[in-house]
Design a protein around this motif. Sequence first.
Motif, short mmCIF file in Angstrom:
data_model
loop_
_atom_site.label_atom_id
_atom_site.label_comp_id
_atom_site.label_asym_id
_atom_site.label_seq_id
_atom_site.Cartn_x
_atom_site.Cartn_y
_atom_site.Cartn_z
N TYR A 489 0.83 -1.21 0.00
CA TYR A 489 0.00 0.00 0.00
C TYR A 489 0.86 1.26 0.00
O TYR A 489 0.53 2.25 -0.65
CB TYR A 489 -0.94 -0.01 1.20
N VAL A 490 1.98 1.22 0.73
CA VAL A 490 2.88 2.38 0.74
C VAL A 490 3.44 2.61 -0.66
O VAL A 490 3.52 3.76 -1.13
CB VAL A 490 4.01 2.18 1.77
N GLU A 491 3.83 1.54 -1.32
CA GLU A 491 4.37 1.68 -2.68
C GLU A 491 3.31 2.21 -3.64
O GLU A 491 3.59 3.05 -4.49
CB GLU A 491 4.89 0.32 -3.17
N LEU A 492 2.06 1.73 -3.49
CA LEU A 492 0.98 2.22 -4.37
C LEU A 492 0.69 3.70 -4.12
O LEU A 492 0.14 4.39 -4.99
CB LEU A 492 -0.28 1.39 -4.14
N ALA A 493 1.03 4.20 -2.93
CA ALA A 493 0.84 5.62 -2.62
C ALA A 493 2.08 6.44 -2.95
O ALA A 493 2.21 7.58 -2.50
CB ALA A 493 0.48 5.79 -1.15
N GLY A 494 3.01 5.87 -3.66
CA GLY A 494 4.20 6.61 -4.10
C GLY A 494 5.40 6.45 -3.20
O GLY A 494 6.45 7.05 -3.44
N GLY A 495 5.26 5.69 -2.12
CA GLY A 495 6.37 5.47 -1.20
C GLY A 495 6.41 6.52 -0.10
O GLY A 495 5.65 7.49 -0.08
N PHE A 496 7.33 6.29 0.85
CA PHE A 496 7.50 7.21 1.96
C PHE A 496 8.09 8.54 1.48
O PHE A 496 8.89 8.59 0.54
CB PHE A 496 8.43 6.63 3.02
N THR A 497 7.72 9.62 2.15
CA THR A 497 8.41 10.89 1.93
C THR A 497 9.70 10.89 2.75
O THR A 497 9.92 10.02 3.61
CB THR A 497 7.52 12.08 2.36
N ASN A 498 10.53 11.90 2.52
CA ASN A 498 11.78 11.99 3.27
C ASN A 498 11.54 12.25 4.76
O ASN A 498 12.41 11.98 5.59
CB ASN A 498 12.65 13.11 2.69
N ASN A 499 10.34 12.75 5.08
CA ASN A 499 10.03 13.09 6.47
C ASN A 499 9.28 11.98 7.19
O ASN A 499 8.81 12.17 8.31
CB ASN A 499 9.20 14.39 6.50
N ALA A 500 9.13 10.82 6.55
CA ALA A 500 8.32 9.74 7.13
C ALA A 500 9.07 8.99 8.21
O ALA A 500 10.27 8.76 8.13
CB ALA A 500 7.87 8.79 6.04
N ASN A 501 8.33 8.56 9.21
CA ASN A 501 8.84 7.64 10.23
C ASN A 501 8.64 6.23 9.69
O ASN A 501 7.53 5.71 9.67
CB ASN A 501 8.09 7.84 11.54
N GLN A 502 9.71 5.60 9.25
CA GLN A 502 9.62 4.29 8.61
C GLN A 502 9.79 3.15 9.61
O GLN A 502 9.85 1.99 9.20
CB GLN A 502 10.66 4.20 7.50
#
Length: 570
Positions: A489-502
């Motif tokens: 789902y994260v990949e379908l939403a374009g992936g994490f932003t640089n500010n994301a808590n992964q």
Amino acid sequence: MASGFSNLMIDKGIGSHRYRPWEAVGKMKMASKKIIMTLLAGAALLAPAVYALETQQLEKEEEAFALEATAPVFGATLFQGAFKDQPFTGFNPSYRIAVGDQINLQLWGAYTFSATLPVDPQGNIFIPEVGPVHVAGVENSELNSFVLRHVKRVFKSNVQAYVNLEASQPVKVFVTGFVDRPGLYNGYSSDSILYYIDSAGGIAQESGSFIDVNVLRNNQLIQNINLYNFLVAGTMPALQLRNGDSIVVGPRNGSITIEGAVQTPAQIEFKGPSTQLGEMLLIAKPDPLANFARITQVVDDRQQASYMPLEDALSAPLYSGAVVELVKDSDIESISIKVSGELDGPATFVLPYGATLDDLMVQLKFRSNADPFSVQLYRKSVAERQKAALQRSLDALQMEALTRQPATSEERGAQKETATMIQNFIAKARKAQPRGQVVLANTSNANAMLLEDGDELVVPSKSSTISIVGEVVFPTSLVFNEKRTLEDYVELAGGFTNNANQDELVILHLDGTISRIEDNDFDNRLRGTLRAGDEIMIMPKIKSSEIQVTKDITEILYRIAVGTAAVLSF
């Protein structure tokens, strides 16, 4: 029932969250069990329950109608024969003499005379030795001096006069409009309109207006009368009727019903599209101890109910058909619950004070696409507590950020930058408005929970999508597929932003429960944990070298996410 952020049922990991919103409910009433079983069995089995629910609703509507009917129309007792049986024979000072009036004249001194003189069709009275005197149109207060001046023109001295109006002109007045017996009625020009309306049987209570009574002369309006002025303050315009005048009672305007802790429970009429409670209470007169108002009315074709302090309710707009109940804080007998979503039936239920969730659930009529297992309950008091807890956390964070003492000049420069960043975050966080959701799922005694006045119950529709919001490139909603992982789902939403808590993300379930998933489970199929209707929330990464500040901000971010169903960036 426990509430607040610390009791919002946050689960860590996959295995700790099992979806049993109503299976864990304890000793449910038989009515609740029948509804749940019927819904699970399918729409084909709903007919008996629907019939029972409709019967219950019909009974409640009949009770509501009977309750409203107990409040009489304001002014309903005004016309009961007291006016028509007691015609008014006195005259006010501004009464103007008219043709047909009877005038009592006495002269004494050098010349004596006593008689009752009619005002002839020319408007004159005839006085022996003096001749005709035109008195039509003379005010009653000026009549004596007016006649004496004409007598003095003939008798220069030693003659005095006393003049008084003995009887006014007999007239016939039409009474029509919304009265019980329209017709032509005999009376005198000095009689009030109350006499004529009473003679016509009074104003029709269900259709006639007490605030829109018109007097016409030669098809022209000469006076509009609001009888509430007479009912409340005893004032009545000085109106002199003439032969052939018409009194027309207009149709009833909009009205509201005021009952409860008032001195005069009544249906009160008003002009215009709306009114305010403050104006209506000038008529109904509230009980000195009344301090709350319950307002039920239809606005934009939807029934609304509210319960508020009396001082706030005074300026609230009221529309025709509104029912207002004034209550004393210690005498609350019923509560209003708003329902919405996939339901048929009323938008508001009025239940006895002390009613439980189960008392409400057994009355609900679910639509075929409703999801009764994800019922959401929102409560103002919970929202207020969530807001207060958030504000306390923000105050503590602000104190921590602004009072920390740096050890070196390098730390001092970093602290200034961090403090500015935290202040900006606090300013945004203070604007967050918690929803006040009370989580019902996985609570064994949810059905026994007491409802509060103003609670809102929402029944969502069955969902086939899943949303992903927060720190992803393209926040979006996607069709749910149980074979997909969080990573998918994260990949379908374009992936994490640089500010994301992964390292960790939050899943907000439709029923209000929360799951926090760590990164080692992102690529697993979270069967039973990830469901249709869920909202995947990607939290922001905290950029701070201070452990305590990072901990405080993280707590606040999660509190806002859970309380508002939104991710606040940092």
